[in-house]
Design a protein around this motif. Structure first.
Motif, PDB file in Angstrom:
ATOM      1  N   GLU A 158       3.703  18.916  -2.299  1.00 35.33           N
ATOM      2  CA  GLU A 158       3.079  18.308  -1.127  1.00 35.33           C
ATOM      3  C   GLU A 158       4.096  17.460  -0.372  1.00 35.33           C
ATOM      4  O   GLU A 158       5.016  16.889  -0.967  1.00 35.33           O
ATOM      5  CB  GLU A 158       1.891  17.446  -1.586  1.00 35.33           C
ATOM      6  CG  GLU A 158       1.039  16.900  -0.453  1.00 35.33           C
ATOM      7  CD  GLU A 158      -0.087  16.004  -0.959  1.00 35.33           C
ATOM      8  OE1 GLU A 158      -0.703  15.312  -0.132  1.00 35.33           O
ATOM      9  OE2 GLU A 158      -0.332  15.999  -2.188  1.00 35.33           O
ATOM     10  N   ASN A 159       3.913  17.366   0.949  1.00 30.82           N
ATOM     11  CA  ASN A 159       4.815  16.588   1.797  1.00 30.82           C
ATOM     12  C   ASN A 159       4.522  15.099   1.629  1.00 30.82           C
ATOM     13  O   ASN A 159       3.403  14.645   1.891  1.00 30.82           O
ATOM     14  CB  ASN A 159       4.647  17.010   3.257  1.00 30.82           C
ATOM     15  CG  ASN A 159       5.713  16.398   4.151  1.00 30.82           C
ATOM     16  OD1 ASN A 159       5.800  15.188   4.300  1.00 30.82           O
ATOM     17  ND2 ASN A 159       6.523  17.246   4.751  1.00 30.82           N
ATOM     18  N   LEU A 160       5.523  14.338   1.191  1.00 29.95           N
ATOM     19  CA  LEU A 160       5.332  12.910   0.921  1.00 29.95           C
ATOM     20  C   LEU A 160       5.011  12.137   2.195  1.00 29.95           C
ATOM     21  O   LEU A 160       4.079  11.325   2.226  1.00 29.95           O
ATOM     22  CB  LEU A 160       6.588  12.339   0.251  1.00 29.95           C
ATOM     23  CG  LEU A 160       6.634  10.817   0.053  1.00 29.95           C
ATOM     24  CD1 LEU A 160       5.446  10.334  -0.766  1.00 29.95           C
ATOM     25  CD2 LEU A 160       7.937  10.403  -0.612  1.00 29.95           C
TER      26      LEU A 160
ATOM     27  N   VAL B 166       0.993   9.397   5.920  1.00 28.91           N
ATOM     28  CA  VAL B 166       0.310   9.325   7.213  1.00 28.91           C
ATOM     29  C   VAL B 166      -1.195   9.514   7.037  1.00 28.91           C
ATOM     30  O   VAL B 166      -2.008   8.836   7.680  1.00 28.91           O
ATOM     31  CB  VAL B 166       0.884  10.386   8.179  1.00 28.91           C
ATOM     32  CG1 VAL B 166       0.073  10.452   9.466  1.00 28.91           C
ATOM     33  CG2 VAL B 166       2.343  10.082   8.504  1.00 28.91           C
ATOM     34  N   THR B 167      -1.573  10.415   6.139  1.00 28.98           N
ATOM     35  CA  THR B 167      -2.988  10.746   5.966  1.00 28.98           C
ATOM     36  C   THR B 167      -3.743   9.684   5.165  1.00 28.98           C
ATOM     37  O   THR B 167      -4.884   9.333   5.500  1.00 28.98           O
ATOM     38  CB  THR B 167      -3.128  12.106   5.256  1.00 28.98           C
ATOM     39  OG1 THR B 167      -2.412  13.094   6.002  1.00 28.98           O
ATOM     40  CG2 THR B 167      -4.583  12.526   5.150  1.00 28.98           C
ATOM     41  N   ASP B 168      -3.115   9.151   4.128  1.00 29.89           N
ATOM     42  CA  ASP B 168      -3.860   8.365   3.140  1.00 29.89           C
ATOM     43  C   ASP B 168      -3.629   6.854   3.200  1.00 29.89           C
ATOM     44  O   ASP B 168      -4.386   6.110   2.565  1.00 29.89           O
ATOM     45  CB  ASP B 168      -3.511   8.851   1.725  1.00 29.89           C
ATOM     46  CG  ASP B 168      -3.883  10.301   1.523  1.00 29.89           C
ATOM     47  OD1 ASP B 168      -4.814  10.761   2.183  1.00 29.89           O
ATOM     48  OD2 ASP B 168      -3.219  10.982   0.706  1.00 29.89           O
ATOM     49  N   VAL B 169      -2.603   6.384   3.888  1.00 33.03           N
ATOM     50  CA  VAL B 169      -2.303   4.944   3.897  1.00 33.03           C
ATOM     51  C   VAL B 169      -2.703   4.355   5.238  1.00 33.03           C
ATOM     52  O   VAL B 169      -2.259   4.829   6.301  1.00 33.03           O
ATOM     53  CB  VAL B 169      -0.810   4.681   3.621  1.00 33.03           C
ATOM     54  CG1 VAL B 169      -0.522   3.186   3.649  1.00 33.03           C
ATOM     55  CG2 VAL B 169      -0.414   5.266   2.274  1.00 33.03           C
TER      56      VAL B 169
ATOM     57  N   ARG C  60       0.843  -1.210   0.000  1.00 30.20           N
ATOM     58  CA  ARG C  60       0.000   0.000   0.000  1.00 30.20           C
ATOM     59  C   ARG C  60       0.876   1.257   0.000  1.00 30.20           C
ATOM     60  O   ARG C  60       0.583   2.235  -0.694  1.00 30.20           O
ATOM     61  CB  ARG C  60      -0.928   0.002   1.217  1.00 30.20           C
ATOM     62  CG  ARG C  60      -1.993  -1.079   1.197  1.00 30.20           C
ATOM     63  CD  ARG C  60      -3.130  -0.771   2.165  1.00 30.20           C
ATOM     64  NE  ARG C  60      -2.693  -0.756   3.561  1.00 30.20           N
ATOM     65  CZ  ARG C  60      -2.619  -1.833   4.340  1.00 30.20           C
ATOM     66  NH1 ARG C  60      -2.932  -3.031   3.840  1.00 30.20           N
ATOM     67  NH2 ARG C  60      -2.239  -1.730   5.593  1.00 30.20           N
ATOM     68  N   CYS C  61       1.953   1.224   0.801  1.00 29.01           N
ATOM     69  CA  CYS C  61       2.871   2.374   0.833  1.00 29.01           C
ATOM     70  C   CYS C  61       3.530   2.590  -0.530  1.00 29.01           C
ATOM     71  O   CYS C  61       3.639   3.725  -1.012  1.00 29.01           O
ATOM     72  CB  CYS C  61       3.950   2.155   1.898  1.00 29.01           C
ATOM     73  SG  CYS C  61       3.361   2.239   3.591  1.00 29.01           S
TER      74      CYS C  61
END
Length: 560
Positions: free
Chosen positions: A531-533, A538-541, A136-137
């Motif tokens: 955007e900060n990778l 942290v937000t989406d995975v 997923r990451c």
């Protein structure tokens, strides 16, 4: 006047020993302090509470201020001020340090981290769960890289760039690596079937198709395929300094050091022999005494001759080392001693002086044909560097002409602006001794730029142009060499690097690794923020869920 007491009065107080407390201990003291000052009955003052806890009041107030002002949120600050939060932080930091320094990488490393921190109670730590989590990451990182690069490329300005090219070999397959040397942005990291000029041209053409850039210069070693590719691209090739210096070291370093070391060993043995003969005289017949005296004199004579020979060989080795080091100081567009612009003829003459010293020492040392071949190859490389300097100053003249400066401003640009920007560019790569040698020159140039009669706005505009021109001169492909080393370590760490994993590593390097100024390679290359990778991960995975209670664990709990 007589003293009342025989002991003199001591006005100075004894110095207290500093007490070092751990974070959990500090957290316990803070919690106890809060309880004491907030009691419903028999409430204590702050000073009374600190006396009970055996902590100075100023120290307690300092601890409380730190915990009140630091941290991303009040809830998190409150958690880490509790004894349990402080202990969790302690375990977390130690687990990370142990893993980074002593532990394995990959899934096993993640499992060890979760186990040591106790987070495996909340997060599934099986190989299957962690493998799915990493997939997923990877998917998110790949999508992030493609999306952000398209957005940034659409807004970037068109410009010429300098690219460093090199190859890394794993499993008999070359991995082509191309990096924009000013921003350190990786353009290509890809395993191919060969490293021919046609392959390089094809990969570079495909990669730069969606970017508003033109490859103007290529810096690399003297690889024939890369030079041929550079020619077909219409770019200029920059010979790399390190590989040319390395050819000289290969020709001279080991043989000269071996000669000096072997002579030093024989000299040491003779010194021991002389010492033994001088300290242990034989008290025998006159004939044997005369023989001993003759042996002693012969040993001293041999030692003195060998000492001279040893000093010559050591000096020969040190002179060659100094010449190689001096060549690195020569290879700059400015003279580092005066700050003035160099000329190609002047640089060639200075290189030739150092080569005369090196070749003389090689002849005196009677080194073999192989050493002379390496020296010839190095000299061809340095001649190519002189040719590049000629090209650079042609480009330099065209660049300055386009600025349309007055004669006074043009002289100021040549004498102050460009040398100052070039010194600033190479400053962080200089050793400590080099910085000490150039500190006065840098200071004098900064004083002159501030004291210019043209005002701050003109000086700022000139400095921007000077920086752009200074970054055009490149003499090293160290960014590519360093990246090859990192890829090699990752290959050994994970046992293999497939195309997907390599692409993920490239995106992380471009969009997440930051310099001391806080910028990423992508921000420097595209000249825009992105955007900060890590925050997007942290937000989406989603992280793995809580592990299920296994059947054998339930049986054990029931039996207990």
């Amino acid at each position: 006047m007589n003293l009342v007491s025989v002991n003199a009065v001591q006005n100075a107080t004894a110095k207290r020993l500093k007490i070092h407390r751990s974070r959990p201990a500090i957290a316990q003291k803070i919690v106890a302090f809060q309880e004491l000052i907030s009691l419903k009955y028999n409430k204590k003052s702050a000073r009374e509470a600190t006396n009970i806890l055996e902590v100075p009041n100023s120290t307690m107030q300092s601890w409380r201020r730190q915990h009140m002002t630091r941290g991303p949120s009040p809830e998190l600050r409150k958690f880490f001020t509790t004894p349990m939060g402080a202990m969790f932080l302690q375990r977390n930091v130690i687990a990370v340090m142990k893993l980074m320094k002593c532990g394995p990488g990959g899934i096993r490393g993640m499992q060890e981290y979760l186990r040591n921190t106790g987070l495996d109670f909340f997060i599934a730590a099986s190989e299957g769960a962690l493998q799915k989590f990493w997939v997923r990451c990877e998917n998110h990182i790949l999508e992030f890289g493609e999306r952000e690069e398209k957005l940034l490329a659409a807004r970037m300005r068109h410009r010429k760039i300098t690219v460093g090219l090199d190859e890394m070999f794993r499993a008999r397959r070359p991995c082509l690596v191309a990096i924009e040397v000013v921003s350190n942005y990786i353009l290509i990291e890809k395993f191919t079937e060969d490293r021919k000029a046609e392959t390089w041209k094809k990969e570079l053409g495909e990669r730069t198709q969606g970017l508003k850039v033109t490859i103007g210069q290529v810096v690399s070693d003297l690889c024939g395929a890369i030079r041929s590719c550079t020619k077909t691209l219409g770019a200029n090739h920059i010979p790399e300094l390190f590989h040319n210096q390395r050819e000289i070291s290969m020709a001279t370093s080991a043989p000269l050091a071996s000669q000096a070391k072997s002579t030093e060993q024989v000299l040491y043995e003779l010194e021991e022999k002389v010492k033994k003969l001088s300290q242990s005289p034989r008290r025998l017949l006159k004939e044997e005494q005369a023989k001993q005296k003759q042996e002693f004199e012969e040993a001293i004579d041999a030692r003195d001759k060998l000492k001279v020979d040893c000093e010559i060989k050591i000096k020969r080795r040190d002179d060659v080392k100094a010449s190689v080091k001096e060549m690195g100081k020569i290879h700059h567009p400015i003279d580092l001693k005066t700050g003035t612009l160099q000329t190609a003829i002047g640089m060639k003459n200075r290189f030739d002086e150092q080569f005369k010293i090196i070749r003389k020492n090689v002849r005196d040392a009677k080194l073999g044909e192989s050493s002379r071949d390496h020296l010839d190859k190095a000299q061809r490389g340095f001649e190519a560097m002189v040719i590049y300097l000629k090209y650079f100053f042609v480009m330099y003249a065209a660049f300055v002409s386009d600025l349309k400066l007055t004669p006074e401003l043009e002289m100021f640009f040549n004498d102050v602006v460009f040398p100052l920007n070039y010194l600033k560019m190479i400053w962080r790569r200089l050793p400590k001794t080099g910085k000490m040698e150039l500190a006065s020159l840098l200071c004098s140039l900064e004083i002159r730029i501030r004291g210019g009669p043209w005002g701050e706005e003109v000086s700022r505009a000139l400095m921007m142009k000077g920086k752009e021109l200074a970054e055009t001169f490149q003499r090293s492909s160290s960014c590519v060499e360093g990246r090859n080393g990192a890829l090699s370590l990752n290959h050994h760490r994970f046992h293999r690097l497939n195309e997907r994993s390599l692409r993920v590593l490239t995106i992380v390097h471009n969009f997440d690794v930051r310099r001391l100024d806080g910028t990423t390679a992508a921000e420097r290359f595209f000249e825009a923020k992105h955007e900060n990778l890590f925050e997007s991960l942290v937000t989406d995975v989603a992280i793995p869920g809580k592990p299920q209670s296994q059947r054998h664990q339930r049986k054990t709990q029931v039996a207990a």
